[in-house]
Design a protein around this motif. Structure first.
Motif, PDB file in Angstrom:
ATOM      1  N   TYR A  62       0.815  -1.222   0.000  1.00 11.40           N
ATOM      2  CA  TYR A  62       0.000   0.000   0.000  1.00 11.40           C
ATOM      3  C   TYR A  62       0.843   1.264   0.000  1.00 11.40           C
ATOM      4  CZ  TYR A  62      -2.815   3.869   1.550  1.00 11.40           C
ATOM      5  OH  TYR A  62      -3.396   5.107   1.649  1.00 11.40           O
ATOM      6  N   LEU A  96     -10.674   3.083  -2.086  1.00 11.13           N
ATOM      7  CA  LEU A  96      -9.955   1.823  -1.915  1.00 11.13           C
ATOM      8  C   LEU A  96     -10.961   0.693  -2.005  1.00 11.13           C
ATOM      9  CD1 LEU A  96      -7.723   2.835   1.108  1.00 11.13           C
ATOM     10  CD2 LEU A  96      -6.918   2.312  -1.190  1.00 11.13           C
ATOM     11  N   PRO A 109      -4.755   4.983   5.513  1.00  9.28           N
ATOM     12  CA  PRO A 109      -5.350   5.126   4.182  1.00  9.28           C
ATOM     13  C   PRO A 109      -5.724   6.572   3.843  1.00  9.28           C
ATOM     14  CG  PRO A 109      -6.951   4.193   5.659  1.00  9.28           C
ATOM     15  CD  PRO A 109      -5.683   4.369   6.443  1.00  9.28           C
ATOM     16  N   GLN A 134     -16.807   0.299  -1.477  1.00 10.02           N
ATOM     17  CA  GLN A 134     -15.450  -0.211  -1.232  1.00 10.02           C
ATOM     18  C   GLN A 134     -15.338  -1.731  -1.230  1.00 10.02           C
ATOM     19  OE1 GLN A 134     -14.264   1.597   2.414  1.00 10.02           O
ATOM     20  NE2 GLN A 134     -15.962   0.744   3.579  1.00 10.02           N
TER      21      GLN A 134
END
Length: 159
Positions: A62, A96, A109, A134
């Motif tokens: 990520y 996401l 995030p 999501q």
């Protein structure tokens, strides 16, 4: 009928809104944007006046994916500034997709667009008329379609 014409006005930048040449000139003006984004390890789609960037990653990767997106944003923002355009953070969305377990594994995030502007993920986005959530459950999309159908059925009942 008398013929009328508008008074002339000199424009230093841009094209009058509603001009026949407006869409063509806008596309020519923003053509370098695609090459600029392609120089980063992210995919993208260009629409009339909208750009979508996306990438795939595992929770472990990520931070690399977020860094790539942030670098692309910085390049776009610099290009826009030098071409008399502005990136509108209030119209910028960050989404996401993943299972609840995968999304919980992500450390922080959010994306930093500039030193003082950061965006956090939204829970759903609308793309070409489809509402994506999501988890890709389509629950919100089905709800919106059901509401629209109910509204139209109610109108038909009145007829």
């Amino acid at each position: 009928m008398k013929e009328h014409s508008s008074s002339t006005t000199n424009l230093k930048y841009g094209v009058p809104q509603g001009s026949v040449l407006g869409p063509i000139l806008f596309n020519l003006y923003t053509t370098p944007l695609s090459s600029l984004i392609s120089s980063h390890p992210v995919e993208h789609e260009l629409f009339a006046d909208d750009t979508q960037m996306f990438t795939c990653f595992t929770p472990i990767r990520y931070s690399n994916a977020a860094c790539s997106l942030q670098q692309a944003f910085h390049s776009i923002s610099s290009w826009m500034s030098s071409n008399f355009l502005a990136l509108n953070p209030s119209k910028t969305e960050f989404m996401l997709f993943g299972t609840p377990q995968q999304l919980l594994k992500l450390p922080d995030p959010s994306l930093s667009l500039s030193p003082n502007i950061s965006i956090t993920p939204v829970s759903s986005v609308r793309n070409l008329g489809v509402v994506f959530d999501q988890h890709l459950s389509f629950h919100e999309h089905i709800t919106k379609i059901s509401q629209a159908c109910f509204f139209h059925i109610r109108d038909l009942r009145r007829i």
